[in-house]
Design an enzyme around this catalytic site. Structure first.
Site, PDB file in Angstrom:
ATOM      1  N   HIS A  60       0.841  -1.200   0.000  1.00  0.00           N
ATOM      2  CA  HIS A  60       0.000   0.000   0.000  1.00  0.00           C
ATOM      3  C   HIS A  60       0.871   1.244   0.000  1.00  0.00           C
ATOM      4  O   HIS A  60       1.930   1.281   0.636  1.00  0.00           O
ATOM      5  CB  HIS A  60      -0.905   0.011   1.232  1.00  0.00           C
ATOM      6  CG  HIS A  60      -1.682  -1.249   1.418  1.00  0.00           C
ATOM      7  ND1 HIS A  60      -2.632  -1.684   0.517  1.00  0.00           N
ATOM      8  CD2 HIS A  60      -1.633  -2.191   2.392  1.00  0.00           C
ATOM      9  CE1 HIS A  60      -3.140  -2.829   0.937  1.00  0.00           C
ATOM     10  NE2 HIS A  60      -2.553  -3.162   2.062  1.00  0.00           N
ATOM     11  N   GLU A 109      -1.738  -0.547   8.376  1.00  0.00           N
ATOM     12  CA  GLU A 109      -2.712  -1.472   8.946  1.00  0.00           C
ATOM     13  C   GLU A 109      -2.068  -2.392   9.962  1.00  0.00           C
ATOM     14  O   GLU A 109      -0.841  -2.492  10.053  1.00  0.00           O
ATOM     15  CB  GLU A 109      -3.371  -2.293   7.834  1.00  0.00           C
ATOM     16  CG  GLU A 109      -2.419  -3.155   7.043  1.00  0.00           C
ATOM     17  CD  GLU A 109      -3.061  -3.778   5.803  1.00  0.00           C
ATOM     18  OE1 GLU A 109      -4.262  -3.583   5.573  1.00  0.00           O
ATOM     19  OE2 GLU A 109      -2.332  -4.445   5.049  1.00  0.00           O
ATOM     20  N   ARG A 124      -1.453  -4.512  -6.234  1.00  0.00           N
ATOM     21  CA  ARG A 124      -1.278  -5.964  -6.359  1.00  0.00           C
ATOM     22  C   ARG A 124      -0.107  -6.233  -7.299  1.00  0.00           C
ATOM     23  O   ARG A 124      -0.086  -5.731  -8.424  1.00  0.00           O
ATOM     24  CB  ARG A 124      -2.577  -6.574  -6.904  1.00  0.00           C
ATOM     25  CG  ARG A 124      -2.644  -8.080  -6.913  1.00  0.00           C
ATOM     26  CD  ARG A 124      -3.947  -8.558  -7.546  1.00  0.00           C
ATOM     27  NE  ARG A 124      -5.128  -8.096  -6.832  1.00  0.00           N
ATOM     28  CZ  ARG A 124      -6.142  -7.452  -7.402  1.00  0.00           C
ATOM     29  NH1 ARG A 124      -6.132  -7.184  -8.692  1.00  0.00           N
ATOM     30  NH2 ARG A 124      -7.171  -7.079  -6.681  1.00  0.00           N
TER      31      ARG A 124
END
Length: 323
Positions: A104, A121, A199
């Site tokens: 990310h 996260e 991705r």
């Protein structure tokens, strides 16, 4: 008078190529699909804004509550930092298959490219099949050139760091860190409000229409952290009936609570909302305006103007999240 009682929200269920049935079977989510990968518990993401499921404000959206109550719900300091956009996204994730290898972007890149927050996260492992693992970071020093070569030759997996996991393990995933949740893992995820993912490898899988999923190879190059770092597994105390700090970063602070009896907290000086994710057992959580039950796989939001929070339980494990 504080009218903002403990708020629960309808889960927003997401089918994923890699999803399974544990969210329904273990966490009681209202899913009939056999590929449900995510339950978004508390979201301000555009197009996926959570709706209240309990009490007087049933049916109201999180954004409508923020518009009406503002600092009383979020906290003055939260409004000053993030405005009226809810800054955290709370999920439960069931990986029946490996997720794609991904990363990310940080706040700066995400803002310039996507007008979004970045995505820092953390994961708390709730359940893991025997030999289940995560991919977190590289297993050796990497260079940009070696990475590009591994993508072109489809040899990226040999450079990945695999971490075997079990219930209770916790991981902090900062921006730029390459990672993937492995098959057989059920976890709670706390992250910045962002749905931006790059991705980079997807095991050449095809979706239900026979198409390969999009890769973001070029975008990822400027976002990836090529350094080999052992900075992701969180060490934390698990003392019963105490508030045990787990993760503290600019975007959220998370504590672990294993309660075997009732607990009362004075939160009058806490200039932030409080989120509880129940990861085992059940409890009754109350403030001055009311109380609400919570069980394994459920999430509750307490407003910033709660002066006293009481938790009644004969046994539960909670993740407490504040800013």
């Amino acid at each position: 008078m504080n009218k903002l009682y403990p708020l629960k929200f309808n889960p927003i269920l997401k089918e994923r190529l890699w999803g399974g049935t544990k969210l329904a079977e273990q966490l009681h989510k209202p899913s009939t699909s056999d590929i449900t990968g995510e339950s978004w518990e508390l979201s301000g993401v555009k197009g996926d804004v959570s709706e209240v499921s309990n009490g007087e404000f049933r049916g109201a959206t999180l954004n409508e509550l923020i518009e009406r109550w503002g600092p009383e719900l979020l906290g003055k300091s939260v409004i000053e930092q993030f405005g009226k956009e809810f800054p955290i996204l709370i999920k439960f994730i069931d990986a029946k298959q490996d997720l794609s290898i991904q990363l990310h972007p940080n706040d700066e890149l995400a803002k310039s490219r996507h007008n979004s927050f970045g995505k820092t996260e953390m994961w708390y492992i709730m359940d893991a099949d025997e030999d289940a693992n995560l991919i977190v970071g590289f297993n050796q020093p990497m260079t940009r050139e070696k990475y590009i070569e591994s993508i072109e030759n489809k040899t990226l997996l040999q450079y990945m760091n695999y971490e075997k996991v079990e219930a209770g393990d916790t991981f902090f995933i900062n921006t730029g860190k390459i990672h993937a949740i492995g098959a057989g893992v059920l976890l709670a995820e706390i992250q910045q409000t962002s749905d931006v993912t790059y991705r980079v490898y997807d095991f050449d899988r095809r979706d239900k229409d026979g198409n390969l999923r999009e890769l973001h190879t070029d975008l990822a190059l400027d976002a990836i952290d090529f350094k080999q770092k052992d900075d992701f597994k969180v060490k934390y105390e698990r003392t019963a009936n105490k508030i045990n700090p787990m993760v503290s970063c600019p975007y959220f602070k998370t504590n672990f609570m294993e309660l075997q009896s009732d607990l009362t907290q004075n939160t009058a000086e806490r200039d932030s909302f409080t989120i509880y994710m129940c990861v085992e057992g059940r409890a009754e959580i109350a403030n001055e305006a009311g109380s609400e039950s919570i069980r394994n796989g459920e999430t509750i939001l307490l407003p910033a103007n709660s002066k006293i929070i009481t938790i009644q339980t004969s046994g539960c494990k909670l993740l407490e999240v504040v800013l």
